[in-house]
Design an enzyme around this catalytic site. Structure first.
Site, PDB file in Angstrom:
ATOM      1  CB  THR A   1     -20.463  96.143  54.377  1.00  0.00           C
ATOM      2  OG1 THR A   1     -21.441  96.848  55.149  1.00  0.00           O
ATOM      3  CG2 THR A   1     -19.966  94.946  55.155  1.00  0.00           C
TER       4      THR A   1
ATOM      5  CB  SER B   1     -19.406 100.585  62.558  1.00  0.00           C
ATOM      6  OG  SER B   1     -20.417 100.389  61.589  1.00  0.00           O
ATOM      7  CB  THR B   2     -19.120  99.876  57.337  1.00  0.00           C
ATOM      8  OG1 THR B   2     -18.648  98.536  57.205  1.00  0.00           O
ATOM      9  CG2 THR B   2     -19.121 100.550  55.979  1.00  0.00           C
TER      10      THR B   2
ATOM     11  CB  SER C   1     -10.319 119.323  10.539  1.00  0.00           C
ATOM     12  OG  SER C   1     -11.213 118.794   9.591  1.00  0.00           O
TER      13      SER C   1
END
Length: 466
Positions: free
Chosen positions: A106, A145-146, A323
């Site tokens: 949402t 809608s979401t 290294s």
């Protein structure tokens, strides 16, 4: 207090009210979300393609709602202008909610709605927050809608992201095919259980890699088709409450033009909202692709090991010192990085599968996690693939002399020899080679069984896959 900082506007919702910066394009829902959720530290704006598709869905919805008389022409024009403005300039800074937030997304949907409404107001010379003129909910979010918006945007975004991933894999295939031909005459030891086994042409191994990436690309392309089915018009749970006849058809028609894809409505809107197994299937394929390439990377790590105490049959381009203690040491960093990226993608897939399965009743509350993990896994994998290709795969060298030396010093030539001189005699020569430290090649030539050239011809024929 700085006078500029004191300029605030007040917005209200069903919970109460909040004070926001006067010129903020986001509103109270976004403000609450930012204060409530900071789970992953990555915001909606960090995924611009997702934002773009969320906006384009609102854009298509605004045109559709205007055409059906659901919102006024002036509001339609203002919302569309805001969409065009933000997408054209990629002005995504106001999309500030965390990618992982509560509920089913949402906050993400409202962040988009509020920014579009407020930018539309600005373009009309109005002040952000004047929602009686253009409302984030009643106007920008009309007939939506979401659930249906986010699922559709996720699919459209993933379609684009998978297309990029497939293009990267096809690039790998071209490189491996070229190396298959270039290295075809070089023999090396084929190993099983990490032991010397059979002779193999180096080119054959690269041909195997090419087939692997081609298959991975084709699998992903096949899954793209499922992303063309969208639930727009289903609204929250599939009933279509809030939408209207003609909405889905027109929205999809507009989005087809935006995407240049054959988009269709889900056959069953309830299924489209409730069941997100397509995302789990796609994620699994992305994971498998990553792990498949990590196998190649691990092969390169082994084959480049040394330079004295390992196989040293290929040389990878030196990219950085290896290294802080051992001067001159160089590590296969891009191969190792590829492996680590594949493992990370596997972990993200492990979050998607349970999120898909955890949907409850009529919707899935975990859309943000599915979206975030899906987008992030493809982003990581594509980045690692490009780095591995450019800095390792494309530039590697096969050390032909070392490959041949290793093969001739091994007993991997024995399976080829037994076809010419028999199993028992070959086994006898293997035992002599082990006890004396001599090579099978030396023993075979010394005893007049075969010439050196004949042995090489025999090995090449043994490696034929025709």
């Amino acid at each position: 207090m700085n006078a500029e900082l004191a300029k605030l506007r007040t917005e209200k919702d069903a919970i109460g009210q909040c004070d926001l910066p006067e010129d903020a394009l986001f509103g109270i829902n976004t403000f609450r979300s930012v204060n409530n959720f900071a789970y992953v530290g990555e915001r909606l704006r960090d995924y611009p393609n997702y934002v773009s598709w969320l906006i384009k869905i609102k854009w298509a919805a605004a045109i559709t709602n205007g055409a059906h008389g659901k919102i006024s022409t002036s509001k339609t024009d203002a919302i569309v202008a805001a969409c065009k403005d933000i997408v054209a300039d990629q002005a995504y800074e106001p999309f500030v909610v965390d990618m992982l937030e509560g509920a089913g997304g949402t906050s993400i949907n409202m962040n988009i709605n509020e920014v579009l409404a407020n930018r539309a107001l600005q373009l009309q010379g109005k002040c952000p927050g004047d929602y009686h003129l253009i409302s984030p909910l009643d106007d920008v979010n009309h007939a939506q809608s979401t659930s249906d918006v986010l699922i559709a945007a996720m699919k459209l975004t993933l379609h684009d992201e998978i297309a990029q991933l497939v293009a990267t894999l096809r690039m790998y295939s071209e490189t491996f095919r070229e190396q298959e031909a270039r290295f075809d005459k070089i023999l090396r030891i084929g190993r099983t259980c990490m032991q010397d086994a059979l002779p193999v042409r180096v080119g054959q191994a690269f041909g195997g890699y090419a087939e692997l990436v081609d298959r991975s690309a084709s699998n992903l392309e096949g899954l793209q088709k499922s992303l063309n089915s969208l639930p727009l018009g289903a609204t929250a749970i599939g009933t279509g409450l809030g939408a209207y006849p003609g909405y889905t058809d027109m929205v999809l028609s507009i989005l087809r033009d935006f995407s240049n894809q054959p988009l269709v409505a889900d056959k069953n809107f309830f299924d489209g909202i409730q069941n997100l197994d397509e995302f789990a299937t796609l994620s699994a394929a992305v994971k498998t692709t990553g792990l498949a390439i990590s196998k190649i990377a691990n092969d390169f790590i082994l084959l480049s090991s040394g330079p004295v105490g390992g196989l040293q049959e290929i040389r990878l381009e030196a990219k950085q010192t290896g290294s802080s203690m051992m001067p001159g040491k160089v590590n296969p960093v891009f191969a190792m990085g590829m492996v680590q990226a594949a493992f990370l993608v596997s972990g993200l897939d492990a979050s998607i599968a349970p999120a898909v399965a955890a949907g409850q009743l009529d919707c899935n509350n975990y859309l943000p996690l599915i979206a975030y993990s899906s987008f992030k896994s493809i982003k990581i994998l594509n980045s690692a693939l490009n780095g591995f290709h450019e800095n390792c795969v494309k530039t590697l060298e096969v050390l032909a002399d070392q490959c041949e030396s290793n093969l001739m010093r091994s007993t991997a030539v024995a399976p080829a020899l037994k076809a010419r001189i028999g199993y028992e005699r070959t086994a006898e020569l293997v035992n002599i080679a082990h006890s004396t430290g001599r090579t099978l090649m030396e023993l075979v030539v010394e005893r007049g069984l075969m010439s050196e050239g004949e042995v090489f011809c025999l090995l090449h024929r043994a490696c034929s896959n025709k």
